[in-house]
Design a protein around this motif. Structure first.
Motif, mmCIF file in Angstrom:
data_model
loop_
_atom_site.group_PDB
_atom_site.id
_atom_site.type_symbol
_atom_site.label_atom_id
_atom_site.label_comp_id
_atom_site.label_asym_id
_atom_site.label_seq_id
_atom_site.Cartn_x
_atom_site.Cartn_y
_atom_site.Cartn_z
ATOM 1 N N GLY A 116 1.425 -1.251 0.127
ATOM 2 C CA GLY A 116 0.061 -0.186 0.104
ATOM 3 C C GLY A 116 1.005 0.831 0.151
ATOM 4 O O GLY A 116 0.114 2.585 -0.003
ATOM 5 N N ALA A 117 2.329 1.428 0.202
ATOM 6 C CA ALA A 117 2.619 2.419 0.589
ATOM 7 C C ALA A 117 3.143 3.498 -1.121
ATOM 8 O O ALA A 117 2.898 2.481 -1.881
ATOM 9 C CB ALA A 117 4.511 1.817 0.769
ATOM 10 N N ALA A 118 3.170 4.362 -1.356
ATOM 11 C CA ALA A 118 2.985 5.388 -2.017
ATOM 12 C C ALA A 118 4.637 5.662 -2.907
ATOM 13 O O ALA A 118 4.404 6.082 -3.905
ATOM 14 C CB ALA A 118 2.182 6.404 -2.528
ATOM 15 N N MET A 119 5.173 5.189 -1.303
ATOM 16 C CA MET A 119 6.739 5.939 -1.676
ATOM 17 C C MET A 119 7.383 5.318 -0.316
ATOM 18 O O MET A 119 6.981 4.806 0.106
ATOM 19 C CB MET A 119 6.693 7.582 -1.575
ATOM 20 N N ILE A 120 8.437 5.087 -0.801
ATOM 21 C CA ILE A 120 9.659 4.494 -0.216
ATOM 22 C C ILE A 120 10.508 5.629 0.268
ATOM 23 O O ILE A 120 11.233 6.425 -0.651
ATOM 24 C CB ILE A 120 10.398 3.356 -1.096
ATOM 25 N N LYS A 121 10.835 5.154 1.473
ATOM 26 C CA LYS A 121 11.632 5.810 1.648
ATOM 27 C C LYS A 121 13.413 5.212 2.731
ATOM 28 O O LYS A 121 13.085 4.568 2.714
ATOM 29 C CB LYS A 121 11.212 7.116 4.015
ATOM 30 N N ILE A 122 14.842 5.886 1.695
ATOM 31 C CA ILE A 122 15.617 5.268 2.328
ATOM 32 C C ILE A 122 16.802 5.752 3.010
ATOM 33 O O ILE A 122 16.946 7.433 2.498
ATOM 34 C CB ILE A 122 16.541 4.455 0.772
ATOM 35 N N GLU A 123 17.446 5.550 4.274
ATOM 36 C CA GLU A 123 18.455 6.957 5.037
ATOM 37 C C GLU A 123 19.868 6.494 3.781
ATOM 38 O O GLU A 123 20.703 5.529 3.317
ATOM 39 C CB GLU A 123 18.572 5.965 5.707
ATOM 40 N N GLY A 124 20.502 7.694 3.896
ATOM 41 C CA GLY A 124 21.985 7.635 3.951
ATOM 42 C C GLY A 124 21.621 8.195 2.338
ATOM 43 O O GLY A 124 21.288 8.694 0.940
ATOM 44 N N ALA A 125 23.308 8.836 1.758
ATOM 45 C CA ALA A 125 23.685 9.081 0.178
ATOM 46 C C ALA A 125 25.018 8.172 -0.594
ATOM 47 O O ALA A 125 24.659 7.224 0.192
ATOM 48 C CB ALA A 125 24.129 10.710 0.545
ATOM 49 N N GLY A 126 25.896 9.118 -0.667
ATOM 50 C CA GLY A 126 26.788 8.315 -1.114
ATOM 51 C C GLY A 126 26.778 6.852 -1.889
ATOM 52 O O GLY A 126 25.667 6.683 -2.974
ATOM 53 N N PRO A 127 27.036 5.919 -1.876
ATOM 54 C CA PRO A 127 26.389 4.104 -2.646
ATOM 55 C C PRO A 127 25.406 4.115 -2.495
ATOM 56 O O PRO A 127 24.440 3.630 -3.144
ATOM 57 C CB PRO A 127 26.975 3.111 -1.622
ATOM 58 N N ILE A 128 24.107 4.520 -1.891
ATOM 59 C CA ILE A 128 23.183 4.272 -1.582
ATOM 60 C C ILE A 128 22.164 5.731 -2.758
ATOM 61 O O ILE A 128 21.210 4.991 -3.219
ATOM 62 C CB ILE A 128 21.596 5.121 -0.313
ATOM 63 N N CYS A 129 22.682 6.520 -3.531
ATOM 64 C CA CYS A 129 22.461 6.902 -4.673
ATOM 65 C C CYS A 129 22.315 5.978 -5.592
ATOM 66 O O CYS A 129 21.705 5.878 -6.263
ATOM 67 C CB CYS A 129 23.730 7.683 -4.810
ATOM 68 N N GLU A 130 22.981 4.822 -5.757
ATOM 69 C CA GLU A 130 22.622 3.897 -7.347
ATOM 70 C C GLU A 130 21.525 3.414 -6.672
ATOM 71 O O GLU A 130 20.660 2.655 -7.944
ATOM 72 C CB GLU A 130 24.142 2.831 -6.549
ATOM 73 N N VAL A 131 21.878 2.752 -5.328
ATOM 74 C CA VAL A 131 19.812 2.369 -4.915
ATOM 75 C C VAL A 131 18.617 2.852 -5.442
ATOM 76 O O VAL A 131 17.451 3.149 -5.652
ATOM 77 C CB VAL A 131 19.858 1.601 -3.552
ATOM 78 N N ILE A 132 18.812 4.858 -4.815
ATOM 79 C CA ILE A 132 17.800 5.702 -5.247
ATOM 80 C C ILE A 132 17.634 5.475 -7.283
ATOM 81 O O ILE A 132 16.803 5.783 -7.346
ATOM 82 C CB ILE A 132 18.301 6.949 -4.967
ATOM 83 N N ALA A 133 18.802 5.837 -7.962
ATOM 84 C CA ALA A 133 18.568 5.870 -9.166
ATOM 85 C C ALA A 133 17.774 4.353 -10.242
ATOM 86 O O ALA A 133 17.088 4.356 -10.488
ATOM 87 C CB ALA A 133 20.385 5.651 -9.661
ATOM 88 N N ALA A 134 17.860 3.717 -9.322
ATOM 89 C CA ALA A 134 17.726 1.881 -10.074
ATOM 90 C C ALA A 134 15.920 1.625 -9.422
ATOM 91 O O ALA A 134 14.884 1.733 -10.113
ATOM 92 C CB ALA A 134 18.015 0.559 -9.287
ATOM 93 N N LEU A 135 15.665 2.622 -8.502
ATOM 94 C CA LEU A 135 14.020 2.176 -7.919
ATOM 95 C C LEU A 135 13.224 3.134 -8.649
ATOM 96 O O LEU A 135 12.470 2.943 -9.057
ATOM 97 C CB LEU A 135 14.502 2.816 -6.350
#
Length: 273
Positions: A116-135
């Motif tokens: 039921g989520a419309a958006m996902i929250k994720i902590e951090g930057a650096g290597p997390i940016c690759e995950v954000i971009a993929a999502l």
């Protein structure tokens, strides 16, 4: 118990609507919720965004940090909260290490969106940016979380204000720009000096939501248990008991919504310098 269908009808909150609110200078209101009953109170009070935060590990499960929270926990609570909402936008946390690489993050996001989520929250930057971009490349909206990131509590040495020194402030600004460039459409800043949070909010095109980040952000978020004075022990400096002197939960949440939108909360005593 009343449910979302009992609440006054209002237009569904969307990501474009949140961005429009930022552009118009209208403050955004966000609160955590962990079950259908509290979700219905948020809905009735007109809260813009509900967050199923991994803070549930501390305020619901009784742990000393958010680290023990599992993906199954967040999926369960997301399903429950979704049943109490109709117009309020629902965001769910990716719990600790569920974002350790792109495949795990994709699977976790798929489960949370299905719940039921419309958006996902994720902590951090650096290597997390690759995950954000993929999502975001696969149409999963992402809310980034910077500043005091509770999943990094051991690395940070405790729950401390972030960005007070110039080098740390510069890095926080760079990280904020990086997560937005990677595709994040919303940013939560936690426990950051007010002036720095204001500069970051002005520098970014996406809405910035503060918690312990002063009044200059585009909106505010609190843990609903803190807002109601239910959390055991000392309340966080950045929170306020909105239930005190009011008749019930919906009234307290509505007072929070009004105070945020009218610029009365947070005040100087709820902010850091």
């Amino acid at each position: 118990m009343y449910v979302a269908s009992d609440a006054p009808a209002r237009k569904a909150v969307t990501l474009p609507a949140l961005k429009s609110m930022k552009e118009q200078g209208r403050k955004i209101t966000m609160l955590t919720a962990y079950d259908a009953s509290f979700a219905a109170h948020l809905e009735r009070a007109g809260v813009d965004v509900a967050l199923v935060g991994d803070s549930l590990g501390m305020v619901v499960q009784g742990h000393g940090s958010t680290l023990p929270v599992t993906l199954a926990d967040v999926v369960y609570h997301t399903r429950a909260v979704a049943r109490g909402l109709s117009a309020t936008l629902l965001v769910a946390d990716l719990p600790f290490m569920s974002d350790r690489d792109v495949p795990h993050a994709m699977e976790a996001a798929a489960q949370l969106m299905a719940a039921g989520a419309a958006m996902i929250k994720i902590e951090g930057a650096g290597p997390i940016c690759e995950v954000i971009a993929a999502l975001t490349a696969r149409d999963v909206p992402v809310c980034a979380h910077l500043g005091l990131t509770p999943q990094s509590v051991h690395k940070l040495g405790g729950y401390r204000v972030q960005g007070r020194e110039q080098a740390a402030a510069d890095k926080l600004m760079a990280d904020a720009r990086a997560v937005v460039e990677a595709g994040a459409e919303l940013l939560v800043l936690e426990c950051v000096p007010s002036d720095l949070a204001g500069r970051i909010s002005q520098a970014l095109a996406v809405p910035v939501i503060g918690i312990g980040a002063g009044p200059q952000t585009d909106g505010q978020v609190l843990v609903v248990y803190d807002l109601l004075g239910l959390t055991p022990g000392k309340s966080p400096k950045f929170s306020k008991n909105f239930l005190s002197g009011r008749e019930g939960v919906t009234d307290a949440i509505a007072a929070y919504v009004s105070d945020v939108r009218e610029g009365r909360f947070p005040a100087a005593e709820h902010s850091f310098s």
